[in-house]
Structures are given as structure tokens and as C-alpha cells.
Design a protein around this motif. Structure first.
Motif, mmCIF file in Angstrom:
data_model
loop_
_atom_site.group_PDB
_atom_site.id
_atom_site.type_symbol
_atom_site.label_atom_id
_atom_site.label_comp_id
_atom_site.label_asym_id
_atom_site.label_seq_id
_atom_site.Cartn_x
_atom_site.Cartn_y
_atom_site.Cartn_z
ATOM 1 N N ILE A 135 40.824 6.749 -37.181
ATOM 2 C CA ILE A 135 42.144 7.601 -38.021
ATOM 3 C C ILE A 135 43.422 6.828 -37.930
ATOM 4 C CG2 ILE A 135 42.556 9.149 -35.941
ATOM 5 C CD1 ILE A 135 42.915 11.292 -37.944
ATOM 6 N N GLY A 136 44.154 7.177 -38.901
ATOM 7 C CA GLY A 136 45.612 6.675 -38.890
ATOM 8 C C GLY A 136 45.870 5.515 -40.086
ATOM 9 N N GLY A 137 46.160 6.021 -41.060
ATOM 10 C CA GLY A 137 46.727 5.346 -42.192
ATOM 11 C C GLY A 137 45.804 4.497 -42.861
ATOM 12 N N ILE A 138 44.285 4.861 -42.734
ATOM 13 C CA ILE A 138 43.172 4.126 -43.434
ATOM 14 C C ILE A 138 43.240 4.307 -44.822
ATOM 15 C CG2 ILE A 138 40.732 4.060 -43.429
ATOM 16 C CD1 ILE A 138 40.788 5.181 -40.506
ATOM 17 N N LEU A 139 42.933 3.146 -45.194
ATOM 18 C CA LEU A 139 42.940 2.867 -47.050
ATOM 19 C C LEU A 139 41.381 2.908 -47.279
ATOM 20 C CD1 LEU A 139 46.039 1.079 -47.688
ATOM 21 C CD2 LEU A 139 45.879 3.496 -47.941
ATOM 22 N N LEU A 140 40.842 3.021 -48.633
ATOM 23 C CA LEU A 140 39.779 2.695 -48.987
ATOM 24 C C LEU A 140 39.103 1.372 -48.656
ATOM 25 C CD1 LEU A 140 37.838 4.775 -50.191
ATOM 26 C CD2 LEU A 140 38.551 4.086 -52.565
ATOM 27 N N GLU A 141 39.942 0.388 -48.962
ATOM 28 C CA GLU A 141 39.601 -1.092 -48.882
ATOM 29 C C GLU A 141 39.296 -1.406 -47.265
ATOM 30 O OE1 GLU A 141 43.954 -1.020 -50.123
ATOM 31 O OE2 GLU A 141 42.252 -0.184 -50.523
ATOM 32 N N ASP A 142 39.835 -0.524 -46.209
ATOM 33 C CA ASP A 142 39.925 -0.819 -44.892
ATOM 34 C C ASP A 142 38.470 -0.403 -44.268
ATOM 35 O OD1 ASP A 142 42.463 -1.567 -44.634
ATOM 36 O OD2 ASP A 142 43.157 0.475 -44.635
ATOM 37 N N ILE A 143 37.786 0.418 -45.131
ATOM 38 C CA ILE A 143 36.432 1.091 -44.383
ATOM 39 C C ILE A 143 35.340 0.240 -44.385
ATOM 40 C CG2 ILE A 143 34.870 2.855 -44.893
ATOM 41 C CD1 ILE A 143 37.284 4.492 -46.315
ATOM 42 N N PRO A 144 35.075 -0.568 -45.162
ATOM 43 C CA PRO A 144 33.630 -1.625 -44.991
ATOM 44 C C PRO A 144 33.973 -2.348 -43.704
ATOM 45 C CG PRO A 144 34.393 -1.714 -47.325
ATOM 46 C CD PRO A 144 35.561 -0.939 -46.672
ATOM 47 N N ALA A 145 34.898 -2.965 -43.525
ATOM 48 C CA ALA A 145 35.383 -3.883 -42.066
ATOM 49 C C ALA A 145 35.288 -2.962 -40.805
ATOM 50 C CB ALA A 145 36.619 -4.657 -42.337
ATOM 51 N N LEU A 146 35.909 -1.659 -40.945
ATOM 52 C CA LEU A 146 35.958 -0.782 -39.907
ATOM 53 C C LEU A 146 34.631 -0.281 -39.621
ATOM 54 C CD1 LEU A 146 39.076 1.525 -40.640
ATOM 55 C CD2 LEU A 146 38.564 0.367 -38.233
ATOM 56 N N MET A 147 33.886 -0.116 -40.453
ATOM 57 C CA MET A 147 32.463 0.388 -40.300
ATOM 58 C C MET A 147 31.608 -0.637 -39.551
ATOM 59 S SD MET A 147 32.328 3.576 -40.985
ATOM 60 C CE MET A 147 30.514 3.829 -40.813
ATOM 61 N N GLN A 148 31.960 -2.122 -39.878
ATOM 62 C CA GLN A 148 31.364 -2.948 -39.198
ATOM 63 C C GLN A 148 31.447 -3.106 -37.809
ATOM 64 O OE1 GLN A 148 28.649 -4.888 -40.545
ATOM 65 N NE2 GLN A 148 28.853 -4.311 -42.562
ATOM 66 N N THR A 149 32.305 -2.428 -37.296
ATOM 67 C CA THR A 149 32.582 -2.482 -35.803
ATOM 68 C C THR A 149 31.790 -1.683 -34.953
ATOM 69 O OG1 THR A 149 34.255 -0.781 -35.650
ATOM 70 C CG2 THR A 149 35.176 -2.856 -36.143
ATOM 71 N N GLY A 150 31.069 -0.868 -35.795
ATOM 72 C CA GLY A 150 29.980 0.134 -35.043
ATOM 73 C C GLY A 150 30.633 1.596 -35.004
ATOM 74 N N ILE A 151 31.701 1.756 -35.553
ATOM 75 C CA ILE A 151 32.288 3.305 -35.635
ATOM 76 C C ILE A 151 31.301 4.444 -36.369
ATOM 77 C CG2 ILE A 151 34.765 2.789 -35.170
ATOM 78 C CD1 ILE A 151 35.179 3.296 -38.353
ATOM 79 N N HIS A 152 31.349 5.258 -35.949
ATOM 80 C CA HIS A 152 30.601 6.659 -36.694
ATOM 81 C C HIS A 152 31.187 6.796 -38.045
ATOM 82 C CE1 HIS A 152 27.861 9.927 -36.820
ATOM 83 N NE2 HIS A 152 29.004 10.625 -37.423
ATOM 84 N N GLY A 153 32.665 6.616 -38.114
ATOM 85 C CA GLY A 153 33.224 7.393 -39.413
ATOM 86 C C GLY A 153 34.397 7.038 -39.516
#
Length: 214
Positions: free
Chosen positions: A164-182
Motif C-alpha cells: 500500500i502507499g501511492g501505488i500506480l498501475l505500472e508498479d504492480i507487475p514488479a511488486l507482484m514478482q516480490t511474492g506479495i499477495h496483492g
């Protein structure tokens, strides 16, 4: 089941929160957190009741930020406690075992405490600077999530992590690769010109990555 996308309500008045929750539900959001700061439980209760009615109509789960008694009173799906509010254990004592309890975290230590206290998920952030939150914790960035997820893996602490915190659409693919749930977001949805298209995209992007790249 913890959703892979959480919409956090925002607004300058209770009516704004309700309008934004309605718009989010209409757009297809299935997990709504009612987050009203700096107000009394007496004032928040009727807003929570109205939000629950909206969520029920759209078959969305309602989570109440900070007020477990209100979550119980309106029969919400759960409660989320902030970093400087009550502990997950204290909230759990009020909600009982069947309700979802989530907690805000910024470090592995925070997450470990929440897991010990019986949290069902943790909201970890902020990813970047955001104006939605006062008293912001240190910003994590992508590297912060990578470190936290690796550490949780080492400690064998399997808990759904919601970024959470200022996440934009283009940040999501890389964030998901870290193993987070959502992820969780507020302004991203509230200010979207076409909320339905955005929400569909959010659910697509937060699908679990294939396991071959792990």
C-alpha cells in the motif's frame, strides 16, 4: 479468502466516503475498507451501516479501519488496525475468532508481531510517498518489499502481504514478482476516469505470477 485488491475509502465528508465506496463497488471492487480518521465512533457507525448495505448489494467484503466494535456492530467481514492504533490481539479480543483482522506494518518486526497476535493479513507500506496518510512510516520502494518478502520466507512466516502507499498501475507487475499477495489503493480508483476498466486491470495484474520464475 483475502482479496488481491483492497479499495481504501477516502473523502472529506462521510457522504464522500459512501459515494466513493458505491462507485468502487459498481466498478467491481470486492474488498472495501472504510477508513475515516479523526472522527468519533458515534459518527462513524451510521456511515459503516450504510457502507455495509452497499457492500452487501454488490457482494463485497467490508473491512472497518480501526474500530473493531463498529465492525462487530455492523457485522462487517473484518477490521484493520493501524500501526499506532490498538494491536491485532486487542482487536481480535473484541471481534472473536471468525472475523478477519489485518494490521498495518512497515518492518519484518511489525509483521512478526501481527502474526503472533493472530492477524489474517498485513498491509505493508508505504511503497512511495502518499498524501492520504499522516505520520508516514519510512518509504519502502520495490527494494524494501523484496527484502521483507525474502526475510519472511527465511523466517517461514506465511501471511498475505498487501502492499500500500501511492501505488500506480505500472508498479504492480514488479511488486507482484516480490511474492506479495496483492495491493491496496484509494486515489488510484477514486480518481480513475473509467473505474470499471481500471478495476478489471487491477484484478488481472494482481493474479499470482506463475511459479516457474521463483
Amino acid at each position: 479468502m483475502i482479496s488481491t485488491f483492497h479499495y481504501i475509502s477516502q473523502g472529506s465528508a462521510p457522504a464522500d466516503h459512501l459515494n466513493n465506496i458505491l462507485a468502487a463497488c459498481e466498478a467491481g471492487c470486492k474488498w472495501i475498507q472504510l477508513r475515516i480518521k479523526n472522527d468519533t465512533p458515534q459518527n462513524i457507525l451510521p456511515v459503516a451501516e450504510a457502507a455495509k448495505a452497499v457492500c452487501d448489494r454488490y457482494q463485497a467484503s467490508l473491512i472497518i479501519n480501526d474500530y473493531p466494535h463498529i465492525a462487530v456492530a455492523v457485522n462487517a467481514a473484518g477490521v484493520h488496525v493501524g500501526k499506532n492504533d490498538m494491536t491485532v490481539a486487542a482487536a481480535r479480543a473484541i471481534t472473536g475468532t471468525s472475523m478477519i483482522v489485518g494490521g498495518t506494518a512497515n518492518t519484518v518486526e511489525d509483521i512478526r508481531n501481527h502474526v503472533t497476535d493472530g492477524a489474517n493479513y498485513v498491509g505493508v507500506g508505504p511503497f512511495r510517498f502518499t498524501t492520504t496518510k499522516e505520520n508516514l512510516s519510512p518509504i519502502l520502494g520495490l527494494g524494501g518489499y523484496m527484502r521483507i518478502m525474502q526475510e519472511l520466507d527465511k523466517l517461514r512466516l506465511p501471511i498475505p502481504v498487501i502492499a500500500i502507499g501511492g501505488i500506480l498501475l505500472e508498479d504492480i507487475p514488479a511488486l507482484m514478482q516480490t511474492g506479495i499477495h496483492g495491493i491496496a489503493a484509494s486515489g488510484l480508483v477514486t480518481s480513475a476516469p473509467d473505474k470499471q476498466v481500471l478495476v478489471k486491470e487491477l484484478y488481472t495484474l494482481t493474479q499470482k505470477p506463475l511459479t516457474w520464475n521463483h
